[in-house]
Design a protein around this motif. Structure first.
Motif, mmCIF file in Angstrom:
data_model
loop_
_atom_site.group_PDB
_atom_site.id
_atom_site.type_symbol
_atom_site.label_atom_id
_atom_site.label_comp_id
_atom_site.label_asym_id
_atom_site.label_seq_id
_atom_site.Cartn_x
_atom_site.Cartn_y
_atom_site.Cartn_z
ATOM 1 N N ILE A 156 0.936 -1.314 0.026
ATOM 2 C CA ILE A 156 -0.065 0.088 -0.039
ATOM 3 C C ILE A 156 0.715 1.170 0.006
ATOM 4 O O ILE A 156 0.595 2.132 -0.633
ATOM 5 C CB ILE A 156 -1.066 0.059 1.331
ATOM 6 C CG1 ILE A 156 -1.797 -1.277 0.966
ATOM 7 C CG2 ILE A 156 -1.596 1.501 1.312
ATOM 8 C CD1 ILE A 156 -2.740 -1.358 2.127
ATOM 9 N N THR A 174 1.703 7.626 -6.178
ATOM 10 C CA THR A 174 0.612 8.671 -6.117
ATOM 11 C C THR A 174 1.399 9.989 -5.843
ATOM 12 O O THR A 174 1.334 10.959 -6.397
ATOM 13 C CB THR A 174 -0.425 8.607 -5.221
ATOM 14 O OG1 THR A 174 -0.928 7.227 -5.356
ATOM 15 C CG2 THR A 174 -1.462 9.569 -5.351
ATOM 16 N N ASP A 207 -9.182 1.975 4.157
ATOM 17 C CA ASP A 207 -9.827 2.146 2.814
ATOM 18 C C ASP A 207 -9.455 1.374 1.703
ATOM 19 O O ASP A 207 -10.070 0.839 0.952
ATOM 20 C CB ASP A 207 -9.438 3.687 2.365
ATOM 21 C CG ASP A 207 -10.246 4.760 3.255
ATOM 22 O OD1 ASP A 207 -11.154 4.088 3.964
ATOM 23 O OD2 ASP A 207 -9.923 5.745 3.240
ATOM 24 N N ARG A 208 -8.067 1.041 1.575
ATOM 25 C CA ARG A 208 -7.527 0.128 0.525
ATOM 26 C C ARG A 208 -8.006 -1.326 0.713
ATOM 27 O O ARG A 208 -8.196 -1.866 -0.150
ATOM 28 C CB ARG A 208 -6.121 0.300 0.489
ATOM 29 C CG ARG A 208 -5.455 1.598 0.093
ATOM 30 C CD ARG A 208 -5.888 2.182 -1.167
ATOM 31 N NE ARG A 208 -7.122 2.720 -1.134
ATOM 32 C CZ ARG A 208 -7.540 3.909 -0.788
ATOM 33 N NH1 ARG A 208 -6.869 4.792 -0.133
ATOM 34 N NH2 ARG A 208 -8.819 4.305 -0.775
ATOM 35 N N HIS A 209 -8.078 -1.867 1.994
ATOM 36 C CA HIS A 209 -8.400 -3.037 2.428
ATOM 37 C C HIS A 209 -9.998 -3.331 1.817
ATOM 38 O O HIS A 209 -10.494 -4.302 1.433
ATOM 39 C CB HIS A 209 -8.359 -3.446 3.795
ATOM 40 C CG HIS A 209 -9.058 -4.728 4.165
ATOM 41 N ND1 HIS A 209 -8.572 -5.828 3.699
ATOM 42 C CD2 HIS A 209 -10.113 -4.998 4.714
ATOM 43 C CE1 HIS A 209 -9.163 -6.939 4.276
ATOM 44 N NE2 HIS A 209 -10.483 -6.316 4.687
ATOM 45 N N GLU A 213 -11.638 -1.380 -0.183
ATOM 46 C CA GLU A 213 -11.828 -1.546 -1.538
ATOM 47 C C GLU A 213 -11.279 -2.927 -2.216
ATOM 48 O O GLU A 213 -12.119 -3.519 -3.091
ATOM 49 C CB GLU A 213 -11.072 -0.361 -2.250
ATOM 50 C CG GLU A 213 -11.544 0.782 -2.424
ATOM 51 C CD GLU A 213 -10.594 1.920 -2.692
ATOM 52 O OE1 GLU A 213 -10.896 2.965 -3.249
ATOM 53 O OE2 GLU A 213 -9.330 1.572 -2.999
ATOM 54 N N ALA A 214 -10.423 -3.454 -1.622
ATOM 55 C CA ALA A 214 -10.104 -4.722 -2.334
ATOM 56 C C ALA A 214 -10.912 -5.926 -1.917
ATOM 57 O O ALA A 214 -11.022 -6.836 -2.587
ATOM 58 C CB ALA A 214 -8.550 -5.049 -1.533
ATOM 59 N N HIS A 255 -5.903 5.059 5.864
ATOM 60 C CA HIS A 255 -5.778 4.826 4.320
ATOM 61 C C HIS A 255 -5.688 3.475 4.208
ATOM 62 O O HIS A 255 -6.115 2.813 3.034
ATOM 63 C CB HIS A 255 -4.357 5.457 3.867
ATOM 64 C CG HIS A 255 -3.912 5.366 2.381
ATOM 65 N ND1 HIS A 255 -4.542 6.032 1.419
ATOM 66 C CD2 HIS A 255 -3.038 4.367 1.966
ATOM 67 C CE1 HIS A 255 -4.075 5.626 0.527
ATOM 68 N NE2 HIS A 255 -3.080 4.844 0.781
ATOM 69 N N ARG A 258 2.265 1.827 -3.413
ATOM 70 C CA ARG A 258 1.272 2.361 -4.423
ATOM 71 C C ARG A 258 1.148 4.097 -3.825
ATOM 72 O O ARG A 258 1.190 4.931 -4.717
ATOM 73 C CB ARG A 258 0.001 1.976 -4.553
ATOM 74 C CG ARG A 258 0.096 0.505 -5.316
ATOM 75 C CD ARG A 258 -1.243 0.034 -5.446
ATOM 76 N NE ARG A 258 -2.068 -0.359 -4.310
ATOM 77 C CZ ARG A 258 -1.941 -1.609 -3.451
ATOM 78 N NH1 ARG A 258 -1.038 -2.529 -3.819
ATOM 79 N NH2 ARG A 258 -2.652 -2.017 -2.375
ATOM 80 N N LEU A 259 1.080 4.401 -2.428
ATOM 81 C CA LEU A 259 0.956 5.632 -2.333
ATOM 82 C C LEU A 259 2.227 6.321 -2.627
ATOM 83 O O LEU A 259 2.099 7.846 -2.989
ATOM 84 C CB LEU A 259 0.729 5.882 -0.727
ATOM 85 C CG LEU A 259 0.339 7.112 0.013
ATOM 86 C CD1 LEU A 259 -0.944 7.409 -0.433
ATOM 87 C CD2 LEU A 259 0.503 7.048 1.467
#
Lengths: 300, 300
Positions: free
Chosen positions: B8, B15, B144-146, B148-149, B141, B11-12
């Motif tokens: 994660i 960004t 949220d990513r979890h 979404e996944a 964060h 990827r951040l």
């Protein structure tokens, strides 16, 4: 039992008279009403009357509903320049065209007795409050006085207690959470979505202390409250009295809650009268703050 | 399953590279280490390395353990005057003779990337954050990513969810409570006194999401977690590795929690790497803020 908010407010007012005397009576409260919201106008008159009663300066100001942002901020600046005014309160609700956050950020931080300026909200959230907003302050003052009256030690009475808050507003729910953590309570913040998810009752039933501030008449009923809980009702709702008029009720259905709870605060006559005095007390606290630097300048 | 914080964070970081490029690379982070706390020094080096990696200016500053309040505040003023530095971070713990609150109040609010200044803490608590402190930001964060996944809708995934926080610190527990309320979760703030009163397990077992930040190695074990919960571990504790060295462990006993939970973040390799990137991201956000007024001055 019902907690007698009026009696607590009367004692607090006596304390306040002494505090005001101790600083030579030099404190004053200004209230700014924008537009014609009836409850806000009633509140303004109550604060004005309360201030006059104890010999504190009071400046109730009115602006028309179409006042511009500049006019409101200009009025605040005028009040900031008034040496007789130690505390300034901009009454809510504001008309929809006025951005609350810009007005609150324009409040002079040392006269911002409701801690609406972000700086004061921050000091509160960091555990170093300059002012505690009057409604949550009044709720905890009531809780403290009840706790003392019940013979419990204030120093430890809330350690690990389950404090359940219903409502997450900036002026009540969030500051109440901070005040609860400072008293070492476990704090549960519930709101609309808790209820939507079907969990509200689980939490309210487990509360040792339940503080409700959502503006829903009679939301909390006896079956939602655990045996022996202390219930503080912050809601004030005007409902049809069935005879063409209105009557004031809280967010708690007192009749069904009282038999279950250790104590419940009624509406009217509960937190409201204490809040009224607390606003004035914060104006005295503000006067002390404004006096402090001058005192420090005396070199000898 | 374990949540892969490193992936994660990677990827951040991508960004962030894009965000940095979008503002022409003009952002910089300054860190101030006072004294010789080992974890703080390690953290300072990590931030410095991370900044250099993405081409961001970095100014790691050191002051001796006996630095005066004036020296620390003077250093902060010097960094405020440096146009290459958009974000300033004073590392904790500070030596005991230095009052944290005075130093944090001296941080320039527009460079205060950890929201330690009361003004920024207030904006956060009022729901208008300028900066979100990196550790709670990283925890959410990750969440949220979890989410979404796992194929859930971020807009509503937390509505009415039971978010249980263990820890009530100014830098993690309190901001996490605010972030949880903003996502419409019911928020339960537990701490030492919850545990002392024997209630910690009741609350942790009922959590849909459990965030732990107390600094007690392995405090949360599998029997304290409900089936299917998401568990975010913010603790980083150095413990004896039994071979004369130390190893890092979290506040969660991952081995016993993983089989029960839907997901758990490991330590190391969980929230930590995301936090490291978030600090830099806040410095980019600060650079944008400092650029904004200049941009607004272009009249055409």
């Amino acid at each position: 039992m019902l907690i007698d908010g009026k009696a607590i407010a009367a004692r607090l007012k006596e304390t306040l008279r002494g505090e005001l005397e101790a600083i030579g009576g030099v404190a004053g409260i200004a209230t700014v009403l924008v537009g014609e919201d009836v409850p806000a106008a009633v509140y303004q008159r109550r604060i004005d009357r309360g201030a006059r009663e104890i010999g504190m300066a009071s400046r109730p100001e009115q602006l028309p509903a179409d006042a511009t942002l500049g006019q409101v901020i200009g009025k605040v600046a005028e009040l900031d320049a008034d040496p007789d005014i130690s505390g300034i309160l901009v009454l809510r609700p504001l008309p929809a065209h006025l951005p609350e956050s810009r007005i609150f950020a324009a409040l002079p931080p040392l006269k911002d007795v409701e801690a609406l300026h972000p700086l004061n909200a921050g000091l509160l959230s960091l555990g170093m409050p300059r002012f505690i907003p009057s409604t949550p302050a009044a709720a905890f003052h009531m809780l403290d006085r009840h706790t003392e009256a019940a013979g419990r030690d204030l120093e430890s009475a809330f350690d690990g207690a389950n404090l359940v808050l219903v409502g997450r507003s900036n002026n009540v729910g969030k500051p109440a959470a901070i005040l609860g953590l400072q008293r070492n309570a476990t704090v549960v913040s519930c709101h609309h979505h808790t209820s939507q998810a079907g969990h509200l009752e689980e939490f309210t039933r487990g509360a040792d202390i339940l503080i409700v501030a959502v503006g829903v008449p009679g939301l909390i009923t006896g079956d939602m409250v655990g045996e022996g809980a202390i219930v503080i009702d912050i809601g004030i709702n005007a409902v049809d009295d069935g005879a063409g008029g209105v009557r004031l009720v809280g967010d708690v259905d007192t009749a069904s809650v009282e038999p279950v709870a250790e104590a419940v605060s009624p509406v009217p006559g509960g937190v409201g009268p204490i809040t009224d005095v607390w606003v004035l007390r914060n104006a005295v606290a503000a006067a002390k703050l404004s006096l402090a630097p001058a005192g420090q300048l005396v070199l000898r």
